[in-house]
Design a protein around this motif. Structure first.
Motif, PDB file in Angstrom:
ATOM      1  N   ALA A 130       0.805  -1.224   0.000  1.00 27.60           N
ATOM      2  CA  ALA A 130       0.000   0.000   0.000  1.00 27.60           C
ATOM      3  C   ALA A 130       0.838   1.273   0.000  1.00 27.60           C
ATOM      4  N   LEU A 131       1.961   1.258   0.696  1.00 32.79           N
ATOM      5  CA  LEU A 131       2.776   2.473   0.783  1.00 32.79           C
ATOM      6  C   LEU A 131       3.336   2.914  -0.570  1.00 32.79           C
ATOM      7  N   PRO A 132       3.829   2.010  -1.419  1.00 33.17           N
ATOM      8  CA  PRO A 132       4.275   2.457  -2.748  1.00 33.17           C
ATOM      9  C   PRO A 132       3.152   3.077  -3.582  1.00 33.17           C
ATOM     10  N   VAL A 133       1.933   2.590  -3.405  1.00 30.60           N
ATOM     11  CA  VAL A 133       0.798   3.179  -4.127  1.00 30.60           C
ATOM     12  C   VAL A 133       0.582   4.621  -3.679  1.00 30.60           C
ATOM     13  N   MET A 134       0.592   4.843  -2.372  1.00 31.36           N
ATOM     14  CA  MET A 134       0.398   6.197  -1.860  1.00 31.36           C
ATOM     15  C   MET A 134       1.501   7.129  -2.351  1.00 31.36           C
ATOM     16  N   SER A 160       0.538   5.634  10.167  1.00 30.79           N
ATOM     17  CA  SER A 160       1.658   5.339  11.063  1.00 30.79           C
ATOM     18  C   SER A 160       2.990   5.478  10.332  1.00 30.79           C
ATOM     19  N   SER A 161       3.071   4.879   9.158  1.00 30.63           N
ATOM     20  CA  SER A 161       4.318   4.908   8.409  1.00 30.63           C
ATOM     21  C   SER A 161       4.650   6.306   7.907  1.00 30.63           C
ATOM     22  N   LEU A 162       3.683   6.985   7.332  1.00 33.27           N
ATOM     23  CA  LEU A 162       3.926   8.303   6.749  1.00 33.27           C
ATOM     24  C   LEU A 162       4.338   9.334   7.784  1.00 33.27           C
ATOM     25  N   LEU A 163       3.852   9.185   9.018  1.00 36.36           N
ATOM     26  CA  LEU A 163       4.185  10.143  10.077  1.00 36.36           C
ATOM     27  C   LEU A 163       5.334   9.680  10.953  1.00 36.36           C
ATOM     28  N   VAL A 189       7.270  13.445  -1.247  1.00 35.43           N
ATOM     29  CA  VAL A 189       6.786  12.075  -1.063  1.00 35.43           C
ATOM     30  C   VAL A 189       7.046  11.573   0.354  1.00 35.43           C
ATOM     31  N   THR A 190       8.130  12.019   0.965  1.00 37.97           N
ATOM     32  CA  THR A 190       8.511  11.507   2.285  1.00 37.97           C
ATOM     33  C   THR A 190       8.211  12.473   3.425  1.00 37.97           C
ATOM     34  N   ARG A 191       7.624  13.620   3.131  1.00 34.02           N
ATOM     35  CA  ARG A 191       7.338  14.614   4.174  1.00 34.02           C
ATOM     36  C   ARG A 191       5.842  14.909   4.207  1.00 34.02           C
ATOM     37  N   ALA A 192       5.162  14.260   5.169  1.00 34.95           N
ATOM     38  CA  ALA A 192       3.711  14.412   5.298  1.00 34.95           C
ATOM     39  C   ALA A 192       3.372  15.113   6.604  1.00 34.95           C
ATOM     40  N   ARG A 193       2.323  15.899   6.564  1.00 32.07           N
ATOM     41  CA  ARG A 193       1.806  16.561   7.765  1.00 32.07           C
ATOM     42  C   ARG A 193       0.335  16.195   7.923  1.00 32.07           C
ATOM     43  N   LEU A 194      -0.035  15.750   9.116  1.00 35.02           N
ATOM     44  CA  LEU A 194      -1.424  15.386   9.400  1.00 35.02           C
ATOM     45  C   LEU A 194      -2.213  16.643   9.721  1.00 35.02           C
ATOM     46  N   ARG A 195      -3.265  16.904   8.946  1.00 35.88           N
ATOM     47  CA  ARG A 195      -4.110  18.092   9.161  1.00 35.88           C
ATOM     48  C   ARG A 195      -5.417  17.748   9.857  1.00 35.88           C
TER      49      ARG A 195
END
Length: 224
Positions: A130-134, A160-163, A189-195
């Motif tokens: 799933a992570l490669p798809v995202m 969990s993985s993205l954060l 791609v590797t820097r996500a922020r939860l809004r």
């Protein structure tokens, strides 16, 4: 402008209320679920959705189509966004699994990230697909807004993985209610922020107390 992902869990099904393991089981939305999703569609009507992706399961595709309809966008299916396969637990209630496979269930409870039911998947295996798809979706739609409709377990593992959280506790520490909205902004791609996380305000309140068990024993244990 960051790349924005509207990450949504499908609406409720008849099996949702029965506390059953139904990852690989294809089931439709219930009337309650369609109501939840329709409310979310109305909430997002004025937002921009440049693309829509969904797991190929009936409950996720129906959710995606309801939300996408006002935006005239056709959902694209991504098989690797499907839910965890629970193997020989599929269709059984948590109580049935705990009674019928006590040792296996206990091991899985302690470490669902690396342990899988016989014939099923571990959390790591779900993340591996799933992570490669995202990441691909984020790359392909840079500075755009995209709806991704998936499942309870898959969404929690992705967040969990993205954060950068310890994904071993994804089942006990993160929730995903039916038709819940989570929003992630990506600077790369590797820097996500939860809004926004697990927001269900669009359907007028939290899920009924009867659903709080949600296949997790941690929150079912009596207090001290």
């Amino acid at each position: 402008m960051p790349t924005r992902i509207y990450l949504v869990r499908h609406g409720a099904t008849e099996l949702t209320a029965e506390d059953r393991f139904a990852g690989a089981t294809d089931v439709s939305l219930s009337e309650e679920g369609r109501g939840q999703v329709s409310a979310l569609a109305e909430r997002l009507r004025c937002d921009t959705l440049d693309a829509v992706y969904a797991s190929p399961m009936g409950r996720t595709l129906e959710t995606a189509r309801i939300i996408a309809q006002p935006h005239a966008v056709e959902p694209l299916t991504e098989p690797d966004l499907r839910e965890i396969d629970y193997g020989h637990w599929e269709g059984k209630t948590r109580d049935e699994v705990e009674t019928g496979y006590p040792d296996e269930y206990e091991a899985w409870q302690e470490d669902p990230l690396t342990i899988a039911p016989a014939g099923g998947e571990s959390g790591i295996q779900v993340l591996a697909r799933a992570l490669p798809v995202m990441r691909r979706i984020v790359q392909q739609h840079e500075r755009r807004s995209v709806l991704v409709v998936s499942h309870k377990g898959t969404n929690r593992l992705l967040v969990s993985s993205l954060l950068g959280f310890d994904a071993r506790g994804y089942r006990d520490r993160l929730d995903q209610s039916p038709a819940a909205l989570t929003i992630l902004d990506f600077a790369s791609v590797t820097r996500a922020r939860l809004r926004v996380f697990n927001d269900v305000s669009h359907y007028g309140g939290v899920p009924p107390r009867v659903l709080q068990r949600r296949l997790s024993r941690w929150w079912s244990r009596p207090g001290p």
